[in-house]
Structures are given as C-alpha cells and as structure tokens.
Design a protein around this motif. Structure first.
Motif, short mmCIF file in Angstrom:
data_model
loop_
_atom_site.label_atom_id
_atom_site.label_comp_id
_atom_site.label_asym_id
_atom_site.label_seq_id
_atom_site.Cartn_x
_atom_site.Cartn_y
_atom_site.Cartn_z
N GLU A 95 0.81 -1.22 0.00
CA GLU A 95 0.00 0.00 0.00
C GLU A 95 0.85 1.27 0.00
OE1 GLU A 95 -3.28 0.27 -0.43
OE2 GLU A 95 -3.30 -1.89 -0.69
N ALA A 96 1.94 1.26 0.73
CA ALA A 96 2.76 2.46 0.87
C ALA A 96 3.59 2.77 -0.37
CB ALA A 96 3.67 2.33 2.09
N TRP A 97 4.05 1.73 -1.05
CA TRP A 97 4.99 1.92 -2.15
C TRP A 97 4.51 1.17 -3.39
CZ3 TRP A 97 7.86 5.80 -1.17
CH2 TRP A 97 8.17 6.10 0.15
N PRO A 98 3.76 1.85 -4.28
CA PRO A 98 3.23 1.20 -5.48
C PRO A 98 4.30 0.54 -6.36
CG PRO A 98 2.25 3.36 -5.19
CD PRO A 98 3.34 3.24 -4.16
N GLU A 99 5.52 1.04 -6.30
CA GLU A 99 6.60 0.47 -7.11
C GLU A 99 6.88 -0.98 -6.73
OE1 GLU A 99 6.85 3.12 -5.11
OE2 GLU A 99 7.40 4.84 -6.31
N SER A 100 6.54 -1.34 -5.51
CA SER A 100 6.83 -2.70 -5.04
C SER A 100 5.70 -3.68 -5.32
CB SER A 100 7.12 -2.67 -3.53
OG SER A 100 5.93 -2.33 -2.82
N ARG A 101 4.60 -3.22 -5.84
CA ARG A 101 3.41 -4.06 -6.01
C ARG A 101 3.61 -5.31 -6.88
NH1 ARG A 101 -1.31 0.55 -5.94
NH2 ARG A 101 -1.01 1.01 -3.73
N PRO A 102 4.33 -5.23 -8.00
CA PRO A 102 4.48 -6.47 -8.79
C PRO A 102 5.10 -7.61 -7.99
CG PRO A 102 5.11 -4.58 -10.10
CD PRO A 102 4.88 -4.08 -8.69
N LEU A 104 5.48 -7.80 -4.56
CA LEU A 104 4.75 -8.11 -3.34
C LEU A 104 3.41 -8.79 -3.60
CD1 LEU A 104 5.62 -5.02 -1.18
CD2 LEU A 104 6.22 -7.37 -0.72
N SER A 105 2.76 -8.47 -4.70
CA SER A 105 1.48 -9.13 -4.98
C SER A 105 1.68 -10.63 -5.15
CB SER A 105 0.79 -8.52 -6.19
OG SER A 105 1.57 -8.69 -7.35
N MET A 106 2.77 -11.01 -5.81
CA MET A 106 3.07 -12.43 -5.98
C MET A 106 3.44 -13.07 -4.63
SD MET A 106 5.76 -14.28 -8.53
CE MET A 106 4.93 -13.57 -9.94
N LEU A 107 4.23 -12.39 -3.85
CA LEU A 107 4.64 -12.90 -2.53
C LEU A 107 3.42 -13.07 -1.62
CD1 LEU A 107 6.94 -13.64 -0.58
CD2 LEU A 107 7.13 -11.21 -0.05
N ILE A 108 2.57 -12.08 -1.58
CA ILE A 108 1.36 -12.14 -0.74
C ILE A 108 0.46 -13.27 -1.20
CG2 ILE A 108 -0.77 -10.91 -0.18
CD1 ILE A 108 0.98 -8.29 -0.26
N LYS A 109 0.28 -13.38 -2.49
CA LYS A 109 -0.58 -14.44 -3.05
C LYS A 109 -0.05 -15.82 -2.68
CE LYS A 109 -2.24 -16.17 -7.49
NZ LYS A 109 -2.18 -16.00 -8.93
N ASN A 110 1.25 -16.01 -2.80
CA ASN A 110 1.85 -17.31 -2.46
C ASN A 110 1.74 -17.62 -0.98
OD1 ASN A 110 2.55 -17.89 -5.11
ND2 ASN A 110 4.61 -17.06 -4.91
N LEU A 111 1.96 -16.63 -0.13
CA LEU A 111 1.83 -16.86 1.31
C LEU A 111 0.41 -17.16 1.72
CD1 LEU A 111 4.26 -14.25 2.90
CD2 LEU A 111 4.46 -16.73 2.96
N GLU A 112 -0.54 -16.44 1.14
CA GLU A 112 -1.96 -16.69 1.45
C GLU A 112 -2.38 -18.08 0.99
OE1 GLU A 112 -3.80 -12.18 1.61
OE2 GLU A 112 -3.85 -13.24 -0.32
N ALA A 113 -1.84 -18.53 -0.13
CA ALA A 113 -2.17 -19.86 -0.64
C ALA A 113 -1.62 -20.96 0.27
CB ALA A 113 -1.62 -20.04 -2.05
N ARG A 114 -0.51 -20.69 0.97
CA ARG A 114 0.09 -21.69 1.86
C ARG A 114 -0.64 -21.77 3.20
NH1 ARG A 114 6.28 -20.15 1.99
NH2 ARG A 114 5.97 -20.99 4.07
N GLN A 115 -1.45 -20.78 3.52
CA GLN A 115 -2.13 -20.79 4.83
C GLN A 115 -3.31 -21.73 4.84
OE1 GLN A 115 -2.84 -16.57 5.71
NE2 GLN A 115 -1.48 -16.86 7.45
#
Length: 115
Positions: A95-102, A104-115
C-alpha cells in the motif's frame, strides 16, 4: 575569477540539494537493527521487537517509513514463522509503495495460498 566563483556557487548548490534530502524518509534504527540481527544474536529478539514497533508507527505524512522497511519487517516475521504478521507487513509495503506491487502481490498471493 568568474569561472571559480561559478564553480564554488554550483558546489554550494549541490551540497544544499543533498542536505535537503536527508529527512525525506523515516529510517529509525534500521542500520543498528541490521547490525544486531546479523552480528549480535543474543540481542536479536529485543532489536527486532523495537524495529517492528517502530515500523508499525507508519511514520508521518512529512516523513513516511522508508521504502522497503515494511517488507523487511515482514521478512523478519516470516523467518520467525509468523506468517500472519509477515502478510500484514507485506501488505503495508504494498500500500505504501506502489513500485513494489508487482513483487509483493506475488509474494502475498503465495503466502496466502500456503495458509
């Protein structure tokens, strides 16, 4: 003489420009924390606790938390096995840094899938 004056004036301008960026972001004790984490294992837990507390403040509109610090906190939490906290910090970085979204979106998606 004029050339020397212009060179001196431009050097002062350059130094003034560099000095004005020193307070752009809030870094807290980031460098000290990294040193402790990697060089002083006995103090690691306390240093990380203080770092996470600092990052959770979110900085101010005039001095936001520096780019990457939320993600660093997330990585520290992930290393400790706290996936929920890691996701929280990764989402804060997203949310704070749009440049990091590509990334982080993959990282977040992968972590959420592992939960």
């Amino acid at each position: 003489m004029t050339k020397r004056f212009l060179l001196t004036l431009s050097m002062f301008g350059l130094l003034a420009g560099c000095a004005s960026n020193q307070g752009l972001y809030e870094w807290g004790q980031y460098q000290e924390t990294l040193f402790v984490v990697y060089q002083e294992p006995a103090l690691k837990e306390e240093a990380l606790k203080n770092y996470v507390a600092f990052v959770e403040t979110g900085g101010t509109p005039q001095h936001p938390i520096a780019p990457g610090l939320f993600a660093e906190a997330g990585t520290f939490m992930l290393e400790q096995g706290d996936v929920d906290s890691a996701l929280k910090f990764y989402k804060m970085e997203y949310e704070a840094w749009p440049e990091s979204r590509p990334m982080l979106s993959m990282l977040i998606k992968n972590l959420e899938a592992r939960q």
